[in-house]
Scaffold this motif. Structure first.
Motif, PDB file in Angstrom:
ATOM      1  N   LEU A  13       5.161  28.295 -22.931  1.00 28.04           N
ATOM      2  CA  LEU A  13       6.222  29.111 -23.524  1.00 28.04           C
ATOM      3  C   LEU A  13       7.495  28.295 -23.665  1.00 28.04           C
ATOM      4  O   LEU A  13       8.306  28.555 -24.556  1.00 28.04           O
ATOM      5  N   GLY A  14       7.650  27.279 -22.805  1.00 30.98           N
ATOM      6  CA  GLY A  14       8.833  26.416 -22.857  1.00 30.98           C
ATOM      7  C   GLY A  14       9.002  25.756 -24.218  1.00 30.98           C
ATOM      8  O   GLY A  14      10.125  25.580 -24.689  1.00 30.98           O
ATOM      9  N   TYR A  15       7.888  25.410 -24.875  1.00 29.67           N
ATOM     10  CA  TYR A  15       7.995  24.797 -26.199  1.00 29.67           C
ATOM     11  C   TYR A  15       8.696  25.745 -27.167  1.00 29.67           C
ATOM     12  O   TYR A  15       9.443  25.331 -28.035  1.00 29.67           O
ATOM     13  N   PHE A  16       8.431  27.036 -27.015  1.00 29.03           N
ATOM     14  CA  PHE A  16       8.967  28.013 -27.963  1.00 29.03           C
ATOM     15  C   PHE A  16      10.362  28.504 -27.587  1.00 29.03           C
ATOM     16  O   PHE A  16      10.978  29.262 -28.308  1.00 29.03           O
ATOM     17  N   ALA A  21       9.282  23.416 -30.653  1.00 24.75           N
ATOM     18  CA  ALA A  21       7.981  23.885 -31.101  1.00 24.75           C
ATOM     19  C   ALA A  21       7.930  24.007 -32.614  1.00 24.75           C
ATOM     20  O   ALA A  21       6.986  23.535 -33.255  1.00 24.75           O
ATOM     21  N   TYR A  22       8.983  24.617 -33.180  1.00 23.60           N
ATOM     22  CA  TYR A  22       8.960  24.894 -34.614  1.00 23.60           C
ATOM     23  C   TYR A  22       9.082  23.612 -35.417  1.00 23.60           C
ATOM     24  O   TYR A  22       8.369  23.406 -36.398  1.00 23.60           O
ATOM     25  N   VAL A  23       9.987  22.738 -34.976  1.00 24.08           N
ATOM     26  CA  VAL A  23      10.141  21.456 -35.663  1.00 24.08           C
ATOM     27  C   VAL A  23       8.817  20.703 -35.603  1.00 24.08           C
ATOM     28  O   VAL A  23       8.311  20.190 -36.607  1.00 24.08           O
ATOM     29  N   PHE A  24       8.232  20.666 -34.407  1.00 22.18           N
ATOM     30  CA  PHE A  24       6.994  19.919 -34.236  1.00 22.18           C
ATOM     31  C   PHE A  24       5.881  20.482 -35.121  1.00 22.18           C
ATOM     32  O   PHE A  24       5.208  19.747 -35.835  1.00 22.18           O
TER      33      PHE A  24
END
Lengths: 240, 240
Positions: A13-16, A21-24
């Protein structure tokens, strides 16, 4: 082992929780699909397959996976949260597995989001779905191997830039070892069985088998061993 | 409750902690004093299992940290120096994660734990705020909430009032006092008034060695009429 779940959830969840997360995901999808169309000649090949998608993945992963993996431990070191994490009641292995699996699941999510391409192929022609599934499976395993190495390297430094550069270099070596062009050069002065041995240490020959739809236990064992070895060293590096 | 015997830690050639021994019983608030670099934090890190001692032992509730680190970690609440926390999470998300790792697996008990910790540390108004946007005082409270959440029998607090304004300091001291009734508490500080205000015992550490282990009254009696800082300076002037 039950302690893996909370670590996994927090990390995934940390990515989001940040734009990361979105850029990646956007870069991952644009690059994968863009390469397949404009470099791989998705339409020109006139084949109902995802070969033009998979052929570039070892090269794409070279940059994208260190970008996703560099933060795994470096960020914890820099922010001091590593001290918090390792004074909670969990083992180093729990933390290493939880974090690795979360990052891997994130990469697999990115990979899975290329599904419209598979649907397009299915709509335009009559592809061999077994080969496509093999390609996705191989790609996921290869991503795991890249990532495990990046996680290990990230645990060695609190500087994310260093973690990224080391990740690219180490993965580049493993891509090169199995790259046909590089192997072609080697055959000029080395016996064929030596070159074969060297090529087998690299990612590409093992991934190519999957992308052709061949599921060989030796290829599973190869990616499995890279992941297991890197994660073991990751535990050792953190307990040092 | 906490027993430390002949702890030694070297960093390269430098001996950071040199044969430190002491015992903390429930109800004790031990003030760990000393100049910067005297070995306070290092000793605390060894008690909490974050780093391994080169010699000696630390036991919590008769469990050796080196033999059963996870069991010890589940009995300690630890506030590391400068209260590290995952900045991208909200206060509530962060405490939820801590509660989950601390073994509160049903969401009802977890919610109850988190509510109690939020109330106790007066964090209710900022519960949905992202930690990195909080002021230093609030961040410190988040660190506290995290350490108290599981009602540990031992609390280890590394400079709990560092960087707080006088009102916040006072509030934190009151909190520590109320928490200490049936717990063993160790807190490190270089603020001498703090020791006078709340500690039941003083340990002064200088160059990795225990120089003083006595009650605040006995400490003051060393030089009647003098300020605590002047006694502190006399005892640690060798460090300068």
């Amino acid at each position: 082992m039950s302690q893996i779940t909370p670590v996994f959830k927090r990390e995934f969840l940390g990515y989001f929780r940040s734009p990361v997360a979105y850029v990646f995901l956007i870069v991952f999808l644009t690059a994968s699909v863009g390469m397949a169309f404009f470099v791989g000649g998705f339409f020109k090949a006139n084949q109902a397959s995802l070969q033009s998608l998979f052929v570039f993945q070892p090269w794409l992963y070279l940059f994208l996976i260190p970008a996703a993996g560099m933060r795994l431990w470096s960020e914890e070191r820099r922010g001091g949260t590593i001290e918090l994490l390792f004074t909670l009641p969990l083992t180093t292995l729990d933390a290493v597995l939880g974090k690795f699996l979360a990052a891997w699941a994130f990469l697999i999510l990115g990979l899975a989001l290329t599904f419209p391409l598979a649907i397009t192929v299915g709509w335009l022609g009559d592809p061999d779905w077994g080969v496509i599934a093999g390609g996705y499976l191989g790609s996921a395993l290869m991503a795991g191997a890249y990532l495990a190495l990046c996680a290990l390297l990230s645990s060695l430094t609190k500087n994310q830039v260093i973690a990224f550069v080391l990740g690219v270099v180490v993965n580049l070596v493993l891509v090169f070892l199995g790259w046909s062009v590089f192997n072609g050069v080697l055959t000029g002065f080395l016996p064929v069985n030596v070159v074969d041995f060297i090529a087998n240490l690299g990612f590409i020959p093992h991934f190519d088998a999957f992308a052709k739809g061949i599921l060989d236990p030796r290829d599973f064992a190869y990616f499995g061993s890279v992941i297991a070895l890197a994660l073991t060293l990751n535990v050792v590096a953190l307990e040092r | 409750m906490i027993e430390v015997k002949e702890l030694v830690k070297n960093y390269g050639d430098k001996r950071a902690v040199d044969g430190v021994s002491f015992t903390v019983r429930p109800g004790d608030i031990l003030g760990f004093l000393g100049p910067n670099g005297a070995g306070k934090s290092t000793t605390m890190k060894m008690i909490t299992g974050y780093i391994r001692p080169d010699a000696g032992s630390a036991t919590v509730a008769d469990i050796d940290v080196a033999k059963a680190p996870v069991a010890v970690k589940s009995r300690i609440g630890y506030l590391p120096e400068s209260a590290p926390a995952y900045g991208e999470m909200t206060v509530q998300e962060f405490l939820n994660f801590i509660a989950e790792v601390r073994g509160y697996r049903s969401s009802a008990t977890r919610r109850e734990r988190v509510e109690l910790a939020l109330t106790r540390t007066h964090l209710l108004p900022v519960r949905r705020q992202v930690i990195e946007t909080l002021s230093k005082g609030y961040k410190q409270r988040v660190g506290f909430a995290q350490a108290l959440l599981h009602e540990p029998p031992c609390l280890v607090l590394d400079e709990p009032t560092d960087g707080l304004d006088p009102n916040q300091k006072n509030e934190v001291r009151t909190l520590i006092k109320t928490m200490s009734t049936d717990r063993a508490v160790i807190l490190s500080t270089h603020i001498l008034e703090e020791v006078e205000a709340i500690c039941t015992r003083i340990i002064l550490i200088s160059r990795g060695k225990v120089v003083v282990d006595e009650t605040p009254d006995a400490f003051r009696a060393r030089k009647p009429g003098a300020r605590l800082d002047s006694i502190f300076r006399d005892l640690t002037s060798a460090d300068a």
